[in-house]
Design an enzyme around this catalytic site. Structure first.
Site, PDB file in Angstrom:
ATOM      1  N   GLY A   1      -9.946  -8.092   7.969  1.00 59.74           N
ATOM      2  CA  GLY A   1     -11.402  -8.597   8.002  1.00 59.74           C
ATOM      3  C   GLY A   1     -12.247  -7.909   8.785  1.00 59.74           C
TER       4      GLY A   1
ATOM      5  N   ASN B   1     -16.465   0.319   5.833  1.00 60.20           N
ATOM      6  CA  ASN B   1     -15.325   0.292   6.474  1.00 60.20           C
ATOM      7  C   ASN B   1     -14.531   1.305   6.430  1.00 60.20           C
ATOM      8  OD1 ASN B   1     -13.409  -1.115   7.905  1.00 60.20           O
ATOM      9  ND2 ASN B   1     -12.702  -2.494   6.251  1.00 60.20           N
ATOM     10  N   ALA B   2     -14.005   2.154   7.458  1.00 57.75           N
ATOM     11  CA  ALA B   2     -13.160   3.263   7.478  1.00 57.75           C
ATOM     12  C   ALA B   2     -11.521   2.754   7.354  1.00 57.75           C
ATOM     13  CB  ALA B   2     -13.517   3.929   8.768  1.00 57.75           C
ATOM     14  N   ILE B   3     -11.280   2.468   6.165  1.00 55.72           N
ATOM     15  CA  ILE B   3      -9.679   2.130   5.946  1.00 55.72           C
ATOM     16  C   ILE B   3      -9.505   2.776   4.506  1.00 55.72           C
ATOM     17  CG2 ILE B   3      -9.774   0.236   7.364  1.00 55.72           C
ATOM     18  CD1 ILE B   3      -9.378  -1.624   5.039  1.00 55.72           C
TER      19      ILE B   3
ATOM     20  N   ASP C   1       0.804  -1.313   0.071  1.00 53.07           N
ATOM     21  CA  ASP C   1      -0.010   0.076   0.218  1.00 53.07           C
ATOM     22  C   ASP C   1       0.943   1.143   0.115  1.00 53.07           C
ATOM     23  OD1 ASP C   1      -2.287  -1.730   0.464  1.00 53.07           O
ATOM     24  OD2 ASP C   1      -1.938  -1.616   2.384  1.00 53.07           O
TER      25      ASP C   1
ATOM     26  N   GLU D   1     -11.733  -1.751  -2.855  1.00 57.99           N
ATOM     27  CA  GLU D   1     -11.293  -0.973  -1.938  1.00 57.99           C
ATOM     28  C   GLU D   1     -10.219  -0.103  -2.492  1.00 57.99           C
ATOM     29  OE1 GLU D   1      -9.762  -4.082   0.654  1.00 57.99           O
ATOM     30  OE2 GLU D   1      -8.282  -4.896  -0.581  1.00 57.99           O
TER      31      GLU D   1
ATOM     32  N   TRP E   1     -17.357  -4.735   2.295  1.00 62.43           N
ATOM     33  CA  TRP E   1     -18.839  -4.155   2.690  1.00 62.43           C
ATOM     34  C   TRP E   1     -19.632  -3.694   1.519  1.00 62.43           C
ATOM     35  CZ3 TRP E   1     -14.924  -5.452   6.111  1.00 62.43           C
ATOM     36  CH2 TRP E   1     -15.411  -6.225   7.388  1.00 62.43           C
TER      37      TRP E   1
END
Length: 323
Positions: free
Chosen positions: A117, A152-154, A42, A210, A174
């Site tokens: 996860g 999802n807060a990523i 990343d 994502e 999600w």
């Protein structure tokens, strides 16, 4: 840098051929040459007044520096010690997926804290006057989700639009990619615009999209995202797709007109040869053009995650391709 600069100067016919092949899904380029410590996940990179600095997942946000964008040296981490709030979301104090930019004379880094996860997650903000490893001051939580949330807060990414408004896109599985508006004075959520925008998802469970990164090019905003399975070495099926919109909040559509909220996305880069599962991408502008910075899994090195860097070209219809 010199090698990449020469690529930019390649004849128009060569770049046109590359665009045609990439657009047709017939060929993908190998990553540009990088050396040194390039075992990353990343990645996000910026050019400072003195060097290039690359940050990545793990190790209090691992840092690497380079003077030429080819040879990278491990250089500690963004943080010297973990902020106490990390423990609420990660028992191992393990931050992920940083996003670095320079705004108004200071460096900003948004990043995620979670566990694999789970959507019990938070996005944090750190600031620095130099952007260098060890110089960052944590500013706390920007946005968080719980296990009862439908998103999802990523994987955060900051966008400053053509009107100077600030936006933060984020999301993983999600219901896919979401966006909130930020206050430029604080870098945190806007006090009056509390809308949670929905930018991209898939019709098929587990909605594997994502890592958004949104950039403006010409009259459009382009949403790059990672699709399918990450983090499984040579079994990874990660790939990078893109859609575009005339508005930062969407709707985003792919080249064929399919909305990204309906599973659309035009392929930018996917597995080819030894380069397996490219994704976790960020887009960086440099003196020789736009760059796609990402990780892939090396099929000739037991699936080790490594740094990939390619230049981005834009075809006559305004769609990106890598070369």
């Amino acid at each position: 840098m010199r090698r990449l600069s020469r690529l930019v100067a390649a004849p128009v016919t060569v770049l046109a051929l590359a665009a045609s092949l990439a657009g047709a899904g017939l060929a993908y380029p190998n990553p540009g040459r990088v050396t040194g410590d390039v075992l990353v996940h990343d990645p996000t990179m910026i050019r400072t007044s003195s060097n290039y600095v690359l940050y990545s997942t793990h190790g209090y946000l691992e840092a690497r520096t380079s003077t030429d964008r080819i040879a990278f040296t491990r250089a500690g981490s963004a943080f010297r010690t973990p902020p106490p709030w990390w423990r609420t979301y990660s028992s191992g104090n393990d931050p992920w997926a940083p996003d670095i930019s320079q705004q108004g004379g200071r460096y900003l880094m948004y990043y995620a804290v979670s566990s694999f996860g789970s959507n019990h997650s938070a996005i944090g903000l750190a600031t620095s006057s130099t952007g260098q490893p060890g110089s960052w001051s944590d500013q706390g939580v920007v946005y968080a989700t719980t296990t009862s949330a439908d998103h999802n807060a990523i994987d955060p990414n900051l966008l400053v639009d053509s009107s100077g408004r600030w936006w933060l896109s984020f999301g993983s599985y999600w219901t896919g990619i979401r966006m909130i508006r930020l206050d430029p004075s604080t870098g945190k959520r806007h006090s009056s615009d509390r809308t949670l925008y929905h930018l991209a998802t898939r019709p098929d469970s587990p909605y594997a999209v994502e890592a958004p990164d949104i950039v403006r090019h010409g009259s459009h905003y382009y949403l790059f995202a990672s699709y399918d399975r990450c983090c499984a070495g040579t079994s990874s099926t990660y790939k990078i797709k893109v859609g575009r919109s005339s508005s930062p909040t969407g709707p985003y559509v792919d080249r064929s007109g399919t909305p990204m909220l309906s599973g659309g996305g035009t392929m930018v880069l996917e597995t080819h040869g030894r380069y397996i599962g490219p994704g976790g991408q960020s887009v960086m502008s440099d003196v020789d053009g736009d760059l796609l910075v990402y990780h892939y899994y090396d099929g000739q090195d037991s699936g080790t995650a490594k740094l990939g860097v390619n230049l981005i070209g834009w075809d006559s219809a305004g769609w990106p391709y890598v070369y």
